[in-house]
Design an enzyme around this catalytic site. Structure first.
Site, PDB file in Angstrom:
ATOM      1  CG  ASP A  27      -2.165   7.343   0.378  1.00  0.00           C
ATOM      2  OD1 ASP A  27      -1.112   7.655  -0.211  1.00  0.00           O
ATOM      3  OD2 ASP A  27      -3.292   7.633  -0.069  1.00  0.00           O
ATOM      4  CG  ASN A  46     -10.825   0.331   4.452  1.00  0.00           C
ATOM      5  OD1 ASN A  46     -11.971  -0.060   4.604  1.00  0.00           O
ATOM      6  ND2 ASN A  46     -10.411   1.507   4.896  1.00  0.00           N
ATOM      7  NE  ARG A  82      -5.599  21.789 -15.531  1.00  0.00           N
ATOM      8  CZ  ARG A  82      -5.047  22.979 -15.654  1.00  0.00           C
ATOM      9  NH1 ARG A  82      -4.027  23.162 -16.473  1.00  0.00           N
ATOM     10  NH2 ARG A  82      -5.513  24.004 -14.966  1.00  0.00           N
ATOM     11  CE  LYS A 121      -5.117  -0.468  -1.834  1.00  0.00           C
ATOM     12  NZ  LYS A 121      -4.328  -0.020  -0.670  1.00  0.00           N
ATOM     13  CB  THR A 142      -1.841   2.813  -4.133  1.00  0.00           C
ATOM     14  OG1 THR A 142      -2.296   4.057  -3.597  1.00  0.00           O
ATOM     15  CG2 THR A 142      -1.262   3.060  -5.514  1.00  0.00           C
ATOM     16  CB  ALA A 143      -7.114   4.210  -3.406  1.00  0.00           C
ATOM     17  CG  ASP A 200      -1.743   1.184   1.416  1.00  0.00           C
ATOM     18  OD1 ASP A 200      -2.331   1.631   0.429  1.00  0.00           O
ATOM     19  OD2 ASP A 200      -1.813   1.691   2.547  1.00  0.00           O
ATOM     20  CG  ASP A 236      -2.323   2.499   6.628  1.00  0.00           C
ATOM     21  OD1 ASP A 236      -3.138   3.305   7.110  1.00  0.00           O
ATOM     22  OD2 ASP A 236      -2.244   2.296   5.403  1.00  0.00           O
ATOM     23  CG  ASP A 272     -11.169  23.855  -5.115  1.00  0.00           C
ATOM     24  OD1 ASP A 272     -12.308  23.774  -4.648  1.00  0.00           O
ATOM     25  OD2 ASP A 272     -10.925  24.173  -6.290  1.00  0.00           O
TER      26      ASP A 272
END
Length: 240
Positions: free
Chosen positions: A16, A191, A77, A165, A120-121, A14, A188, A42
């Protein structure tokens, strides 16, 4: 310490709060703001969500908000712009927020002949840059829909999170003819229990409360790091 592999094997990481302290999306947001992709208003939302993520970890609400925010940042973009921005963010922000302990473990896996994949997300382009800059095998991230090289604001497939995942990791293992019993996974977050449960060598990293309890019940190894280790690694790099 990883054991020497008997055959093809993969270590899944993972990103994050596992490889990186905090949320990669937050740093993408800061970079987007500085590049005038998004407004100061934002960025306030990014700052708040980063603080919450570092304090309590991720939850489903965070993931959904992060997904929407990421799409807002890149819509209209080009993919080339996001890749360039990701390199810039890695140099200016991510490099000095990496956990040296998990980076070192990833390096040992590579040295011992395993592939090392990020799962990873975060957006695929961002994940690719992190993997490239760390010399890892590759990355599987969330794929943002792109038409003629420009992001549409939609997704191509699911957010790479939770059970998705585990499915992606299983697919990689099949393609590499790797036995999942010989594979490793690091996370960590509770999920990622589907991913951790998939492999023969799950390792939890600064786990959230739910994952800590789950890991303790199953006698999974736990890595605990402190922010001071990041500061020490940054100081050491400046002396070189």
């Amino acid at each position: 310490m990883p054991d020497a592999p008997h055959g093809p094997a993969i270590a899944f990481f993972d990103v994050d709060n596992t490889l990186l302290r905090g949320a990669s999306l937050y740093h993408v947001g800061i970079g987007a703001w500085r590049s005038r992709y998004i407004s100061g208003r934002d960025i306030a939302g990014f700052v708040w969500k980063q603080a919450r993520f570092v304090a309590v970890g991720e939850n489903r609400s965070h993931i959904e908000q992060a997904r929407r925010r990421a799409l807002d940042v890149v819509v209209g973009r080009s993919r080339d712009e996001l890749v360039a921005l990701s390199h810039q963010i890695f140099d200016s922000r991510l490099m000095r927020r990496l956990w040296p302990e998990t980076v070192a473990v990833a390096a040992r896996h590579l040295a011992e002949g395993r592939e090392v994949w990020l799962v990873t997300a975060t957006a695929q382009e961002v994940a690719d840059v992190i993997a490239e800059r760390l010399g890892l095998t590759g990355a599987i991230g969330t794929v943002l829909e792109c038409v003629d090289g420009v992001f549409t604001g939609a997704l191509s497939g699911p957010v790479m999170h939770g059970a998705h995942k585990a499915e992606a990791a299983a697919g990689l293992a099949r393609a590499a003819d790797a036995d999942l019993a010989d594979c490793w996974a690091y996370s960590d977050s509770h999920n990622d229990i589907p991913l951790l449960s998939l492999v023969g060598h799950p390792v939890v990293v600064n786990p959230d409360t739910v994952l800590r309890r789950y890991a303790t019940e199953r006698h999974w190894p736990v890595m605990l790091m402190r922010p001071a280790s990041i500061k020490a690694a940054v100081r050491a790099s400046k002396k070189r």
